[in-house]
Design an enzyme around this catalytic site. Structure first.
Site, mmCIF file in Angstrom:
data_model
loop_
_atom_site.group_PDB
_atom_site.id
_atom_site.type_symbol
_atom_site.label_atom_id
_atom_site.label_comp_id
_atom_site.label_asym_id
_atom_site.label_seq_id
_atom_site.Cartn_x
_atom_site.Cartn_y
_atom_site.Cartn_z
ATOM 1 N N THR A 122 0.858 -1.192 0.000
ATOM 2 C CA THR A 122 0.000 0.000 0.000
ATOM 3 C C THR A 122 0.888 1.234 0.000
ATOM 4 O O THR A 122 2.116 1.128 -0.085
ATOM 5 C CB THR A 122 -1.003 -0.005 1.169
ATOM 6 O OG1 THR A 122 -1.903 1.099 0.977
ATOM 7 C CG2 THR A 122 -0.335 0.126 2.523
ATOM 8 N N THR A 169 -3.026 -2.174 -3.596
ATOM 9 C CA THR A 169 -3.974 -1.181 -4.087
ATOM 10 C C THR A 169 -3.216 0.018 -4.625
ATOM 11 O O THR A 169 -3.384 0.421 -5.758
ATOM 12 C CB THR A 169 -4.888 -0.708 -2.937
ATOM 13 O OG1 THR A 169 -5.677 -1.805 -2.557
ATOM 14 C CG2 THR A 169 -5.775 0.438 -3.376
ATOM 15 N N CYS A 170 -2.385 0.606 -3.794
ATOM 16 C CA CYS A 170 -1.805 1.887 -4.155
ATOM 17 C C CYS A 170 -0.302 1.837 -4.008
ATOM 18 O O CYS A 170 0.154 1.523 -2.934
ATOM 19 C CB CYS A 170 -2.380 2.971 -3.258
ATOM 20 S SG CYS A 170 -1.795 4.598 -3.652
ATOM 21 N N PRO A 171 0.509 2.142 -4.982
ATOM 22 C CA PRO A 171 0.079 2.567 -6.310
ATOM 23 C C PRO A 171 -0.117 1.421 -7.297
ATOM 24 O O PRO A 171 -0.323 1.675 -8.480
ATOM 25 C CB PRO A 171 1.225 3.473 -6.746
ATOM 26 C CG PRO A 171 2.432 2.954 -6.054
ATOM 27 C CD PRO A 171 1.955 2.311 -4.793
#
Ligand code: FAD
Lengths: 382, 82
Positions: free
Chosen positions: A297, B17-19
């Protein structure tokens, strides 16, 4: 026997963790059963999100720093201002820059954050600005203040990098800032991103692309800068394209900590951890939180904060001889500025696709209010 | 075929999820020598076509994309060429 908990790094993650532990274990600490030591290489903490505002002259570096002695409870925690220079996970010993004796631990938490490595891209140091460190942000502020016409290029080069929202925020704020100064029509703004869209998260990419279009910000995708020619003011990419600039603002390459790779805890300096328990995969009784952890994340303060809460609960169970059950689900929260007086907000966990809320002035004030009250967060009060 | 591909490096982006998985892969590839075989593990179905698209643009090579249907993830094998 006293259980010695040592935390390396007094940034967001390290201070929140220290305060959660001294709160939770005050009784055990008073009884001499537990000792908590926070080691940081400077006497103060620097609040990195302030750099974005420093670049636009909206905050000073002075406001972004606080003495660690004001942020942790010194009745229950030892604060050691020293640099950790080596980690031996076999003998559970840390070597220090100043103290020859080093430091032994029973439980170790690594929270050293991320480092910038501009040398990875030839020409970047000479040709590019950035707002990812205190000096860079101040130099960029001066460059922006004197910039009256030409092409501003914001290029996301570092992968991974801290705060995946900050580059989008930068161009949206720059657009509003040049408009306020009445010179937007003399300034072209381009945003470049490594993959096929404007952001790693699809919903943020869609939202940003629409705004960029509305605000006349050019978007270049599949753009991985490989070399900068600081004489000719050109960015050259891995994909074989070139882009001219007058002012280059780069998100510089990042690295983890050499201590981590030297100790065999993870490649490229990021600690390989179990993403739910935050325990290091390659050593016992070692945890990592925040940017130095190789989590799937964002490298964001909110991640460091929530992960610190999980590790505090797990460590409290451990020292009490209980089975730790608390886990981290990837909770991440980001306020995203979408101009100089409006912002939006996203929240997600591992594997979730976040929804981007309609930007508002209230969310902008919430982000500013959070920045102001951050020091209460670090102190474990909110 | 993929059973026989032995990656030199594995990038585990399952749940990212990110990035996102492609960003994880790019970060890794930038630091590798030519001729390194990388396996990207991803739970994100769009990666199975996004990744080969970037790999092609950047001049590297996609060796195979394997779906692990029961476990709900994909393995994308690539080889760096520069
Ligand atoms: C421009 C910018 C904007 C950002 N905006 C946001 C935002 O809006 N929201 C958000 O959530 N996040 C944001 N972030 C990200 C956020 O600042 C970081 O994710 C967060 O600070 C990570 O916390 P940490 O505890 O892991 O590391 P840090 O806060 O970086 O702290 C690491 C500490 O470890 C110390 N240290 C390092 N090595 C050693 C050593 N060997 N020995 C002793 N001490 C050591 C360092 O001096 C430092 O004090 C932003 C970052 C930047 C750069």
């Amino acid at each position: 026997m006293t259980e010695r908990i040592v935390i390396v790094g007094g940034g967001t993650g390290g201070t929140v963790l220290t305060n959660r532990l001294t709160d939770e274990l005050a009784h055990e600490i008073d009884a001499g059963d537990v000792e908590v030591t926070l080691v940081n290489d400077t006497p103060e903490q620097t609040y990195k999100p302030a750099f974005l505002y420093v670049a636009f002259g909206k905050k000073t570096m002075h406001e972004a720093r606080r003495p660690l002695s004001d942020l942790v409870d010194l009745r229950h925690a030892n604060l050691l201002v020293d640099r950790v220079t080596g980690i031996d996970t076999e003998s559970k010993h840390l070597t220090l820059a100043k103290d020859d004796g080093g430091l032994d631990y029973d439980h170790l938490v690594l929270a050293m954050g991320a480092n910038l490595d501009p040398d990875e891209v030839p020409g970047l140091k000479e040709g590019g600005h950035h707002f990812y460190g205190p000096n860079g942000a101040e130099k960029l502020r001066d460059a922006l203040a004197g910039f009256t016409e030409g092409h501003v290029v914001l290029s996301v080069i570092g992968v991974p990098h801290m705060c995946p929202a900050a580059p989008v925020e930068f161009v949206l704020m720059a657009d509003a800032w040049f408009r306020e100064r009445g010179i937007r029509d003399q300034v072209e703004i381009t945003y470049t991103y490594p993959i096929m869209r404007a952001h790693g998260i699809q919903s943020i990419a869609d939202w940003a692309t629409e705004l960029f279009d509305e605000r006349d910000i050019n978007l270049e995708t599949f753009f991985n800068a490989e070399e900068i020619d600081p004489e000719a003011n050109v960015v050259k990419t891995m994909e074989g394209t070139e882009l001219d600039y007058d002012l280059l603002v780069a998100i510089p390459p990042h690295t983890g900590s050499e201590l981590v790779s030297d100790a065999g805890l993870g490649d490229d300096g990021w600690v390989e951890v179990d993403k739910n328990t935050l325990e290091a995969k390659n050593a016992d009784d070692v945890y990592a939180i925040g940017d130095v952890a190789d989590l799937p994340t964002s490298k964001a303060g909110s991640v460091a904060h929530y992960a610190a809460g999980t590790v505090a609960a797990r460590l409290a169970s451990r020292v009490r001889g209980l089975v730790p059950t608390e886990t981290y689900d990837g909770k991440t929260i980001c306020f995203i500025e979408s101009g100089m007086d409006e912002a939006t907000f996203v929240e997600f966990g591992y594997g979730d696709e976040p929804v981007v809320r309609e930007p508002s002035q209230l969310l902008h004030w919430s982000k500013l209010a959070y920045n102001e009250s951050y020091w209460l967060t670090a102190r474990g009060l909110i | 075929m993929s059973e026989s591909i032995q990656p030199d490096v594995t990038v585990d982006s399952r749940g990212a999820t990110c990035p996102g998985p492609l960003m994880d892969l790019i970060g890794k590839v930038k630091k590798l020598e030519p001729g390194t075989v990388v396996e990207l593990l991803t739970t994100d179905s769009s990666s199975s076509h996004d990744v080969p698209e970037w790999v092609d643009k950047a001049g590297h090579e996609t060796l195979d994309v394997v779906e692990h249907e029961d476990e709900g993830y994909w393995s994308v094998f690539i080889e760096t060429t520069k």
